[in-house]
Structures are given as C-alpha cells and as structure tokens.
Design an enzyme around this catalytic site. Structure first.
Site, PDB file in Angstrom:
ATOM      1  CG  LEU A 184      -2.010  -0.996   1.306  1.00 40.59           C
ATOM      2  CD1 LEU A 184      -2.627  -0.987   2.677  1.00 40.59           C
ATOM      3  CD2 LEU A 184      -3.045  -0.674   0.259  1.00 40.59           C
ATOM      4  N   GLY A 212       8.465   1.874   7.665  1.00 39.39           N
ATOM      5  CA  GLY A 212       8.344   0.549   7.098  1.00 39.39           C
ATOM      6  C   GLY A 212       7.427   0.494   5.897  1.00 39.39           C
ATOM      7  CG  ASP A 263       5.912  12.263  11.906  1.00 40.34           C
ATOM      8  OD1 ASP A 263       6.067  13.421  11.463  1.00 40.34           O
ATOM      9  OD2 ASP A 263       6.262  11.252  11.292  1.00 40.34           O
TER      10      ASP A 263
END
Ligand SMILES: *[C@@H]1O[C@H](CO)[C@@H](O)[C@H](O)[C@H]1NC(C)=O
Ligand SMILES: *[C@@H]1O[C@H](CO)[C@@H](O)[C@H](O)[C@H]1NC(C)=O
Ligand SMILES: *[C@@H]1O[C@H](CO)[C@@H](O)[C@H](O)[C@H]1NC(C)=O
Ligand SMILES: *[C@@H]1O[C@H](CO)[C@@H](O)[C@H](O)[C@H]1NC(C)=O
Ligand SMILES: *[C@@H]1O[C@H](CO)[C@@H](O)[C@H](O)[C@H]1NC(C)=O
Ligand SMILES: *[C@@H]1O[C@H](CO)[C@@H](O)[C@H](O)[C@H]1NC(C)=O
Ligand SMILES: *[C@@H]1O[C@H](CO)[C@@H](O)[C@H](O)[C@H]1NC(C)=O
Ligand SMILES: *[C@@H]1O[C@H](CO)[C@@H](O)[C@H](O)[C@H]1NC(C)=O
Ligand SMILES: *[C@@H]1O[C@H](CO)[C@@H](O)[C@H](O)[C@H]1NC(C)=O
Ligand SMILES: *[C@@H]1O[C@H](CO)[C@@H](O)[C@H](O)[C@H]1NC(C)=O
Ligand SMILES: *[C@@H]1O[C@H](CO)[C@@H](O)[C@H](O)[C@H]1NC(C)=O
Ligand SMILES: *[C@@H]1O[C@H](CO)[C@@H](O)[C@H](O)[C@H]1NC(C)=O
Length: 719
Positions: A399, A405, A518
C-alpha cells in the site's frame, strides 16, 4: 605468454587509472591529505564556497585548511565527515590566552558520533552554553592523593557526549564550588574520542590543537537514482540519502565504489579481480554491480560451482552409469531433502522463538496480559497467519512505504481486511519505538485513531496489524479530489475537527498523555465516509503526568516541525499543536507543507502563511474551493486559529482542547448544545475519557485577531 603479459599490463594500468577523487584539472591532494570532491582547492574545484580548501605551502609537507573557518584538515571521509585540528580552550593557564569560542560555518557541524566534549582541571565545571541555555557540560574533581586513574573518568578529566547538529562551542569554565579560587588553570576541548582513547590525557592538555570530527552535508535536495538533468548531484549508480534539513549525502550503490559526488565517480567493482570478493569455483565474469560464474566445456554451471557432465564416448556405459547414479543421487537427494526439511523446521521454530524474544514479545505479552481490558483488542499473530494474509508479502499488496516501514494490504482468515506494517528497522535500539507503538495503540480507543488489531513478533522484523482504512491519506485527497466527493469547505472543517478531537483525546483524556510527534497530512487517513483517522504512532511517546516536556533527539517531518522544539529539543503538547496548525493551513490553501522553490522568500508553508496574514493577503493563498464555499467570517476564524497554532512561542498557542471547541464554534455557530453533546459522545465511546472541565470556559478570546509579528525565516538556523 603474450596474453598473460597483456593481461598484467591491462590490470596494472587499470588500477593506476583508478577513480579520481577531485574534479578534472584540480589538485588531488595537499601534503599527505587527499582532497576529494565536494571539497576542492580553489573556487571552481569545490561544490560551493563552504567546501573551499586552501593549501598552505609554507609548511613542509603542505597543510590544507578549510577556508571559511581556517581550520586545518587532517583527513576527509567521503562518507560525510572531516577530521580537523580544533583549538583547545583554556582559562587562566600560564602561557596560554583565554577564551577562543569556536563557530562552525555551513555546511559543518560537530559529529555527535565521534566527538566528546572534554574538560580538564581541578574543580572544573565546563559548560557549552548558548544565550544562557546550557547545551551540555561536565565536571571534573581532583584529588592529588589518588593518582591511580589512567583515563578520563571524572577525576582531573571529564567527558560527555554532545547533541546532534551542534555548530559552536561557547564554553564557560568555572569552579564547581563558587567559594573556591576561580583562577585555577582549566581546559576544555571537543575531541575525536577514538583518537583521544589512546592518548596520555596530560599530554593532550598541553597541545594547542586536538583532532575533532565534523559532519558535512551538501546544501540541496537530491533525487534518488541520479541524472544531473533531474537536479541531482550524485553520481550515476549512487543513491542519495536526504535528511530533514534540506541537506543530502550521496553513497555508491553496492557493487560500486568511488567518489559518489563526481558525475561518474561510482565505478563498478571488479569482483573477479579480487578472489575474496567472489565465490566462483572456476570462471568469473564481471557484470555492472555484480558478477556471474561460468564453467568450462563439459561442466554444468550450478550457482557458484561447476558439475562435471558425463563423457559420452560409450553410450550404453553412460546410460547404465547414468541411471544407477541417477537413482543413487535421487535417493540421496530425497534423504537429504527430508533431513534438510527437518533441520529447517527446527531452525525456523528456534528462530521464531528467538525473534519473539528479541522483539520484546515476552514484555509485550506481559503488558497485554496484565491489562485484561485490552486483551481482546490487541492480538498476537503468528508469522504463518500474516504470510497467508498478504500472499507471501506479494509486491502488488504494497500500500505504501511509511515513515518506518512498508505497509501491505492483507485479508485475515475471518475475512477482515487489514493493513500490515512491516518495519524496516533491524537494530535493537529502535525496538523500543515499536513496542512503544503497540503499547500506546492498545491503550487508545478513539474513533478517529487508527485501531490496532494486533502484531506479530515471530518474524525478523516485527509487524503491526491495523484496521484497513480504504480511502487513502488526507495529503493525497487534498491533491486528487474525486468527482462525487470533492473536498468541500464543510468536509475540511469536519476533518480538522475530527483530527483535533483525536489529538485532544491523546493529550488529555487518555490514561497518560500521549504526544503524537509526527502529525502531518500523510498520517491522517480517510475511511470510506471520509472520516479522519490519525495514524503512525512510531515516534510518539506517552509521558507521565508530572513531566511537562520531553527532551529527546529531534524527530519529526520537516515542514511540520515546531521551530521551538527544533531549537530546544523539548517536545511539548504545543509542538503537536504547531504541526496541527500546518495541517489546518494545508486544508485552507491546498498547498504542500514545503513550497516549491518558485516562492523563494520562504520555503515553508507555515511562514508563507504567517507572512500572508500579516500583509493581509490571506485571500491570495486560499484554495479556490475554499474561497468559493466558505463564509468570509468562518475562513477568517479558521485562519486566525491556524495562525495562533503557528505562534513561535509555544506558550501562546492554544491547547488541543481549546482548538476542538473553537472549531466546533465555527462549524455550529448557532448551536451551543453541540459542543456539550460531542463531549458526551466522546465520553460514551472512550473508556479513558476524563472530565471535560473546559466545556464551560469562555472561548471568545480565540477569535481576537492576534497576528504574530515575528514570522519569516524560522529555519534560518537549520542551514
Ligand atoms: C570558474 O567557473 C566560471 C564559470 O564556469 C568561470 O567563469 C570562471 O572563469 C572560473 N574561474 C576559474 C578561476 O577558473
Ligand atoms: C600559511 O601559514 C603561515 C604560517 O601559519 C601563515 O603565516 C601564512 O599566512 C599562511 N599562508 C596562507 C596563504 O594562508
Ligand atoms: C564509508 O562507509 C562504508 C560503509 O559504511 C565503509 O565500507 C567505508 O570504508 C567507509 N569509507 C570511509 C572512507 O570511511
Ligand atoms: C557566548 O558566551 C558568552 C558568555 O558566556 C555570551 O556573552 C555570548 O553571548 C555567547 N555567545 C553565543 C552565541 O551564545
Ligand atoms: C582525597 O583522597 C583521600 C584518600 O585517597 C581522602 O581521604 C580525601 O577525603 C579525598 N579528598 C577529597 C576532597 O575527596
Ligand atoms: C537519465 O537520463 C537519460 C536521458 O535523459 C534517461 O534515458 C535515463 O533513463 C536516465 N536514467 C535514470 C537512472 O533516471
Ligand atoms: C533514497 O534511497 C535510499 C536507499 O535506496 C533510501 O534509504 C532513502 O530514503 C531514499 N531517499 C529519498 C529521498 O527517497
Ligand atoms: C548473469 O546471470 C544472470 C542470472 O543467471 C543473467 O540474467 C545475466 O544475463 C547474466 N549476465 C551476464 C552478463 O552474463
Ligand atoms: C557428446 O554428445 C553430444 C551430442 O550427443 C555432442 O554434441 C558432444 O560433442 C559430445 N561430447 C564429446 C566430449 O564428445
Ligand atoms: C472513497 O470511498 C468512496 C465510497 O466508498 C468510493 O466511491 C471512492 O472511490 C473512494 N475514493 C478513493 C480515492 O479511494
Ligand atoms: C444562525 O443565526 C443567524 C442569526 O442569528 C441566522 O441568520 C442564521 O440563519 C442561523 N444559522 C443557522 C444554520 O441556523
Ligand atoms: C543553500 O542553497 C540555496 C540555494 O542554492 C541558497 O540560497 C542558500 O543560501 C544556501 N545556504 C547556505 C547556508 O549556503
């Protein structure tokens, strides 16, 4: 004979012509020091002004100096460091002048991996300060009667590590005890600890200069995969690694070596010329970036080795021999195969157990078990289950590549569609971050936060299983709106409000405050009804109530990074507020957080927005749909809210809870009950919801126009 001589001649000339380190026509070295590009002697030989090196011939051998700072260069590594001779700072020492603050010019900073700030003297408190803030420091005491120590362990000598990106030593040397004599002789210096380790510390003290290591980077952004036409300055066959400060480094790809900054600096390594670099049994064939093995006639090439083919002189013999040996080999192979399977199976089980343990599985299991309520929400998956779910990590299930990652789409056996995050990281230091994410997410239960279904610790890299959020990220949606679901003004407000709600919950309602750290539009996912879901908690960290801020290495995404946090390394709830402010501005303007270079005066969207507000040009930067659909007052209210979130002073920014209420006021101006109702809903949905005393406080002040006057060049310091 002739071919051998020819071959010898060819190889020797090839190695003599081995990859040059400087630009063509430039001096390769100065004295004993090789000067690789981007460094260069003379103006046109270096990448830019910062890398200019002067070679002083009055020394024998000649010595190179970095021109901008007049520091002597000892060694340059193409991997991004340079060893320089760095002055020792003294105070009240006979025969030495006091002081000497050192400032580094762009693109240099002290390497936090190689340097230690070192101080010497009795009763010495040595600090690196900036504007009355202490950056780092250490103290050394002294006891004449104990002379056994031979290293730098706090007696007569102390050492400390330094924060990253340090660009100056403004050292203050004082006595620990202010009542004692202040006029002792004291020393301090930044030093390459590998060099210092082997030295007699007292001899070092009398030196005027000691080696220190500086990091260097290239001022610019590069594109992975090269080509000067695309604006990259890396060589062909090099990749570039860009850090968040618009500075980059180049590295040769594996199989290549040389200077990755020169146009064709990365040259193929001839693995065949060096036996230790290839595993071929017979012939070796060099290929770009690797090598192939081959075999002479009569042999079959089999991986690295060669198998002898049977001789076909007498056919029958061959057939008999062939069938016999064939059968034998078959039996042997079968036996071997079975044995291998068995061994592999055991190995795999062992490995799984090892990974499970190393990945903090026991710790996590304990955490989850100790908290009965969360046992159902977070499940421990086996590696088999996830392999099946992702079709063996098939490429077309990918995706996206997230911050830490790769994310795969998968289907569990019960038919649920999930997103599986496979971390990139392998080093154990970052496992904490991973366990962190699991623990935090299993504590959080909010409809606008991506739900964690479970994780798998049996694989080499740990994996997280989330609910699948089908409609992509807000970042994409702002740019590629669909026909039937355009990003209307109301939807923008709703998304902002939902994100604010989730963050407010994380900050204040969860059992322990959680900072996301973040927040950005690529971390806000949208579900099929375009409801916002906050994701990617990789670097968030919960803190206990009595702490007000965290001091950590600066992390986050450039363009969203709170400048105050960047300067102080202290992350507060207001740093999340700042990032949220940037998302609000994105929703208002439809621009990316880092503007394309055409808007030269400020490259960050935040400062561009603040400047536009100051100059009353808000209308110019709004997204056309916002301009069309939004009421003037609503837009102004949201813009003012965003402006407050982006205040340089964190204390002046509103809290997340205040933002939620302000946004609800904007969305439902006539309806006072909505806000209270919302809170009730939240309380119903979340087990951890606390009291919402803020519902009764006045919010009028939010709409007062308070445009901050300091705005542009927030990130001046970064370069
Ligand atoms: C450096 O390069 C510029 C442009 O390429 C040229 O105009 C200039 O003469 C060069 N200077 C030297 C000293 O070669
Ligand atoms: C070279 O070094 C000597 C001695 O430090 C100094 O006097 C001289 O100015 C230097 N020359 C250049 C060109 O920097
Ligand atoms: C640069 O880094 C690579 C890999 O980390 C290492 O093999 C190489 O020796 C380094 N080069 C220098 C000059 O330090
Ligand atoms: C360096 O330290 C001195 C005294 O401690 C101070 O006056 C000066 O402002 C400092 N400089 C910087 C850049 O922090
Ligand atoms: C110095 O060391 C001696 C013995 O080694 C000890 O008696 C004395 O208290 C120490 N002095 C200080 C100031 O620590
Ligand atoms: C580099 O550019 C050339 C032509 O502009 C193109 O054919 C080639 O594919 C490019 N290589 C890479 C790695 O982008
Ligand atoms: C470039 O590629 C390297 C490895 O191939 C990767 O680590 C890095 O994140 C990439 N950088 C950018 C800016 O895409
Ligand atoms: C090297 O081996 C690979 C795989 O066996 C093959 O695809 C490739 O064409 C070979 N390269 C050369 C130069 O023979
Ligand atoms: C073995 O037989 C094959 C065809 O049957 C032939 O091409 C090959 O040259 C023979 N090899 C030798 C060493 O005679
Ligand atoms: C978002 O979801 C809607 C409804 O499920 C669907 O029609 C639309 O194609 C989706 N858009 C994207 C970008 O996935
Ligand atoms: C809100 O109230 C104002 C006047 O008080 C009215 O004009 C407006 O139509 C009302 N809006 C809604 C959505 O009820
Ligand atoms: C970095 O490069 C940009 C554009 O090339 C330039 O404007 C800027 O001044 C440079 N920064 C430094 C510190 O040299």
């Amino acid at each position: 004979m002739v071919p051998i001589i020819l071959w010898l001649w060819l190889t020797t000339t090839a190695s003599v012509a081995a990859s040059p380190q400087s630009r063509p026509g430039c001096q390769e070295s100065c004295g004993n020091v090789v000067i690789p590009y981007p460094f260069g002697i003379g103006a046109n030989c270096s990448f830019d002004e910062g890398f200019v090196v002067t070679c002083n011939d009055t020394f024998n051998p000649p010595k190179p100096f970095i021109k901008s700072m007049n520091l002597e260069v000892l060694q340059i590594s193409i991997n991004g460091t340079v060893q320089v001779n760095n002055p020792v700072i003294t105070s009240n020492c006979p025969g030495r002048t006091n002081g000497l603050d050192l400032f580094l010019e762009f693109p240099f900073s002290f390497s936090d991996t190689y340097n230690r700030f070192t101080a010497m003297g009795c009763n010495n408190l040595a600090l690196i300060t900036r504007q009355d803030t202490i950056i780092t420091g250490c103290m050394s005491i002294c006891n004449v009667s104990s002379t056994l120590q031979t290293g730098c362990f706090g007696i007569s000598c102390c050492q400390t590590t330094i924060p990253p990106f340090l660009k100056f030593i403004n050292a203050s040397l004082r006595s620990i005890d202010p009542n004692k004599d202040q006029n002792d002789c004291k020393y301090a210096f930044m030093v390459d600890y590998q060099w210092f380790r082997d030295k007699d510390i007292y001899a070092t003290r009398d030196m005027e200069y000691v080696p220190a290591v500086l990091d260097w980077t290239i001022n610019g952004t590069c594109i992975n995969g090269t080509n000067s036409s695309t604006g990259s300055f890396c060589s062909a066959n090099a990749y570039c690694s860009r850090n968040q400060m618009w500075s980059s480094r180049c590295y040769c790809e594996s199989g290549y070596e040389g200077n990755p900054y020169l146009p064709s600096g990365c040259q193929d390594i001839d693995e065949c010329a060096e036996p230790s670099l290839n595993r071929c049994e017979r012939f070796c064939l060099n290929t770009p970036g690797g090598y192939n093995c081959s075999c002479p006639g009569g042999y079959l090439s089999f991986g690295y080795s060669c198998l002898k083919l049977p001789n076909n002189n007498s056919r029958t013999k061959v057939i008999v021999l062939g069938t016999c040996s064939g059968l034998g080999v078959l039996l042997l192979l079968l036996g071997g195969w079975w044995l291998r399977q068995e061994v592999n199976r055991r190995k795999e089980t062992k490995l799984k157990e090892k990974f499970f343990k190393r990945n903090g599985g026991l710790l996590l299991q304990q955490q989850l078990l100790s908290d009965k309520g969360n046992l159902e929400t977070a499940k421990l998956f086996t590696s088999k289950e996830l392999e099946k779910a992702t079709d063996n990590y098939n490429c077309n299930r990918i995706l996206g590549h997230g911050g830490q990652g790769t994310v795969y789409k998968g289907m569990l056996t019960d038919g649920r569609i999930v997103a599986i995050k496979k971390s990139k990281i392998l080093d154990e230091g970052k496992l904490g971050q991973f366990i962190n994410e699991v623990v935090i997410l299993s504590q959080v239960n909010h409809r606008n936060v991506v739900k964690l279904i479970g994780c798998c610790l049996e694989t080499e890299v740990p994996m997280l299983v989330y609910e699948f959020i089908p409609n992509g990220t807000l970042f994409h949606y702002i740019r590629e709106q669909s026909e039937e679901f355009p990003l209307s003004w109301d939807l923008r407000l709703r998304i902002a409000s939902e994100v604010a709600g989730a963050l407010s919950y994380l900050h204040s309602a969860a059992a322990i405050p959680i900072y996301h750290r973040d927040i950005k539009s690529t971390n806000i996912l949208l579900d099929e009804k375009y409801r916002a879901k906050v994701s990617d908690f990789g670097i968030s960290r919960s803190i206990s109530e009595d702490q007000t801020h965290l001091t950590t290495k600066v992390q986050g995404t450039f363009g969203y990074l709170d400048p105050e946090y960047f300067q102080s390394s202290q992350f507060t709830d207001k740093s999340d507020v700042y990032s949220f402010g940037v998302v609000l501005v994105e929703l208002l303007t439809g621009e990316k957080p880092i503007l394309p270079p055409r808007l030269e005066e400020c490259r960050s969207l935040a400062s561009h927005f603040i400047l536009s507000m100051e100059e009353n040009r808000l209308i110019d930067i709004l997204d056309s749909r916002v301009r069309k659909e939004g009421g003037k007052e609503e837009i102004l209210a949201v813009a003012n809210l965003a402006n407050r979130c982006l205040d340089l002073n964190g204390k002046k920014r509103p809290t997340m809870r205040e933002i939620v209420i302000a946004l609800d006021r904007i969305r439902f101006p006539n309806d006072t009950s909505t806000i209270k109702q919302r809170c009730k809903e939240d309380e119903g949905a979340d087990e951890f919801a606390g009291p919402w005393e803020a519902t009764s406080t006045s919010t009028d002040s939010f709409f007062g126009v308070s445009v901050s006057t300091t705005s542009t060049l927030l990130f001046e310091k970064s370069s």
